[in-house]
Design a protein around this motif. Structure first.
Motif, short mmCIF file in Angstrom:
data_model
loop_
_atom_site.label_atom_id
_atom_site.label_comp_id
_atom_site.label_asym_id
_atom_site.label_seq_id
_atom_site.Cartn_x
_atom_site.Cartn_y
_atom_site.Cartn_z
N UNK A 1 0.82 -1.21 0.00
CA UNK A 1 0.00 0.00 0.00
C UNK A 1 0.86 1.27 0.00
N UNK A 2 2.13 1.11 0.40
CA UNK A 2 2.99 2.28 0.49
C UNK A 2 4.18 2.24 -0.47
N UNK A 3 4.15 1.27 -1.37
CA UNK A 3 5.28 1.16 -2.29
C UNK A 3 4.73 0.89 -3.70
N UNK A 4 4.47 1.95 -4.43
CA UNK A 4 3.83 1.83 -5.74
C UNK A 4 4.72 1.08 -6.73
N UNK A 5 6.03 1.32 -6.64
CA UNK A 5 6.92 0.64 -7.59
C UNK A 5 6.86 -0.87 -7.41
N UNK A 6 6.88 -1.30 -6.15
CA UNK A 6 6.80 -2.72 -5.86
C UNK A 6 5.47 -3.29 -6.33
N UNK A 7 4.39 -2.57 -6.03
CA UNK A 7 3.07 -3.03 -6.44
C UNK A 7 2.97 -3.13 -7.95
N UNK A 8 3.55 -2.16 -8.63
CA UNK A 8 3.53 -2.16 -10.10
C UNK A 8 4.33 -3.34 -10.65
N UNK A 9 5.44 -3.62 -9.98
CA UNK A 9 6.26 -4.76 -10.37
C UNK A 9 5.44 -6.05 -10.27
N UNK B 1 -4.33 -5.85 -19.82
CA UNK B 1 -3.37 -6.90 -19.48
C UNK B 1 -2.04 -6.69 -20.19
N UNK B 2 -2.14 -6.47 -21.51
CA UNK B 2 -0.92 -6.26 -22.30
C UNK B 2 -0.19 -5.01 -21.81
N UNK B 3 -0.94 -3.97 -21.53
CA UNK B 3 -0.33 -2.72 -21.05
C UNK B 3 0.48 -2.95 -19.78
N UNK B 4 -0.13 -3.61 -18.82
CA UNK B 4 0.55 -3.81 -17.53
C UNK B 4 1.67 -4.82 -17.63
N UNK B 5 1.52 -5.79 -18.51
CA UNK B 5 2.57 -6.81 -18.67
C UNK B 5 3.70 -6.28 -19.56
N UNK B 6 3.46 -5.11 -20.15
CA UNK B 6 4.42 -4.54 -21.10
C UNK B 6 4.67 -5.49 -22.27
N UNK B 7 3.57 -5.97 -22.80
CA UNK B 7 3.62 -6.89 -23.94
C UNK B 7 2.72 -6.36 -25.05
N UNK B 8 2.78 -7.02 -26.19
CA UNK B 8 1.80 -6.70 -27.22
C UNK B 8 0.47 -7.37 -26.89
N UNK B 9 -0.58 -6.92 -27.54
CA UNK B 9 -1.89 -7.49 -27.26
C UNK B 9 -1.90 -8.98 -27.55
N UNK B 10 -2.52 -9.74 -26.67
CA UNK B 10 -2.57 -11.19 -26.86
C UNK B 10 -3.92 -11.62 -27.41
N UNK B 11 -4.78 -10.66 -27.69
CA UNK B 11 -6.07 -11.00 -28.28
C UNK B 11 -6.52 -9.83 -29.15
N UNK C 1 0.81 5.09 -16.89
CA UNK C 1 1.78 4.30 -16.13
C UNK C 1 2.51 5.19 -15.12
N UNK C 2 2.67 6.44 -15.50
CA UNK C 2 3.31 7.39 -14.59
C UNK C 2 2.45 7.65 -13.36
N UNK C 3 1.18 7.74 -13.60
CA UNK C 3 0.26 7.92 -12.46
C UNK C 3 0.33 6.71 -11.54
N UNK C 4 0.33 5.53 -12.16
CA UNK C 4 0.40 4.30 -11.36
C UNK C 4 1.66 4.27 -10.51
N UNK C 5 2.76 4.67 -11.12
CA UNK C 5 4.05 4.61 -10.44
C UNK C 5 4.07 5.45 -9.17
N UNK C 6 3.14 6.39 -9.10
CA UNK C 6 3.12 7.29 -7.94
C UNK C 6 1.87 7.17 -7.08
#
Lengths: 233, 233
Positions: free
Chosen positions: A122-130, B89-99, B118-123
């Motif tokens: 909940x406090x580590x976005x990078x880890x969660x994203x990983x 799924x593809x976006x988060x897995x950093x892959x091409x679309x699988x379907x 992805x930048x928003x997610x990272x933070x």
DNA sequence: TTAAAAATATGCTAAATAGCATAAAAAGTT
DNA sequence: AACTTTTTATGCTATTTAGCATATTTTTAA
């Protein structure tokens, strides 16, 4: 088989290697809530329907994860190898386990307390994203598997399983023998077929010189041919 | 069919409703990188193998996601409804679309730029954790589907698909007619069977009084019986 | 409206796979 | 070592499902 003493510090460091984004204080917190145990071959680590108590990690050994199917027929949905997590899907989905985890050989299994770990996330976005990335990758595998298991014919499915086992567990020192020893039944449950058909099809592969069988030892003689059988379906 | 003007503000608010943990500045950033478009019935939104350019959201309409199978036979792996994401799924897995994503009716599709999102997610760990939870839940569905698609017999698989379509799209005002109109071929590709068998089995269900057919209209007359067929396999 | 194309319906046949029985071999137990 | 249980092997049969052909209906296009 002798139960060696578990070097918990060593094991903990191994597990931490799976987290590339762990801050020192988070690591410390995990360390204080880290436990470890031996499980013997055949032992159930958790059952389908059980509630996760933590993030479980396989540190030594091999584990199969299977779901009970429609006619009591099991379907193996994952084969775990060290060092890697098991049961994390249920943890992150906040659900009960959707599969049973059983040791295929004597193994060492660890656990990080659920609340502690989720708190770190909940406090580590990078880890969660990983972690999100791994789960998304696995979802891709799973969808792909649905297609191959439903559309490939028996030979294709079994060949795919053998290729999968090679990619997952690798070879013994001879560079040919699969480093995993499954019963024909497990092989069948991995490949969505009856045990009879797994046995029959293995024999065919052996007759064709693609593999060599010696009990549960499977030696892959012709990888190209095996992959071709897998790809053609 | 008339292409109504898209009220992008309204659509954007709808999409944001899927994110419970969005901070105002993140929302603003998303808004600046938000685009929207009509897609006609039958149009391909993206293809298996394409590279994701953003997080795609279905705001209006219906979309099927399918993978090309072994013998050119398609397997529908998901049915999307508004408001919901596709291709994440593809976006988060950093892959091409699988379907491949194809509109089943005239639809409205939006997109948030990949890097921005992805930048928003990272933070934002809470948001990422929320998404991790959905993906983990979906992985559970997928694994479960693998088992039912491989182990249930034709009647069970088709009945399960009908139950699934009911749960996903619901009923028309008569509380009986499925609010989705698929070709027999799509129904077959959803249920892992040939088109002939989908047609045959639908007819059987109709003869047995479980459903009533009128072209692509499917009226569920006996939900209990249908679910029993699905559960028994 | 008519023609062409696509989707649906139905029957028949072939292929794939499951299910069962039996025997032999291997592994585990007392 | 003797016994029991489990696993593996193999053959045969039944069931399930796919594949194809054809006819009919519906939809689309000209």
């Amino acid at each position: 088989m002798a139960q060696h003493h578990i070097d918990i510090e060593n094991v903990f460091e191994g597990v931490c290697g799976l987290f590339p984004n762990l801050k020192p204080d988070e690591k410390e917190k995990m360390h204080r809530n880290f436990s470890c145990m031996h499980v013997r071959k055949g032992e159930i680590i958790y059952r389908e329907g059980d509630k996760p108590a933590g993030l479980v990690c396989l540190s030594r050994g091999k584990v199969k994860l299977y779901k009970e199917g429609v006619g009591g027929r099991d379907q193996i949905v994952r084969m775990a190898k060290p060092i890697g997590f098991i049961g994390y899907r249920a943890l992150f989905a906040d659900e009960n386990y959707s599969a049973t985890a059983q040791a295929l050989e004597d193994s060492v299994v660890c656990s990080i307390d659920k609340d502690v770990f989720m708190d770190i996330l909940k406090n580590n976005a990078e880890l969660t994203l990983h972690i999100l990335k791994s789960v998304a990758t696995e979802l891709g595998f799973s969808t792909n598997r649905t297609v191959t298991l439903t559309q490939k014919h028996i030979r294709g499915r079994l060949a795919e399983s053998l290729v999968f086992l090679r990619d997952t567990y690798g070879f013994e020192d001879d560079a040919k023998t699969l480093k995993v020893y499954l019963s024909r039944e497990d092989l069948a449950n991995l490949s969505n077929m009856t045990t009879s058909n797994a046995i029959r099809t293995l024999s065919s592969f052996s007759d064709e010189g693609v593999i060599e069988l010696d009990g549960r030892r499977i030696k892959i003689l012709d990888q190209y041919k095996l992959e071709r059988i897998s790809d053609l379906g």
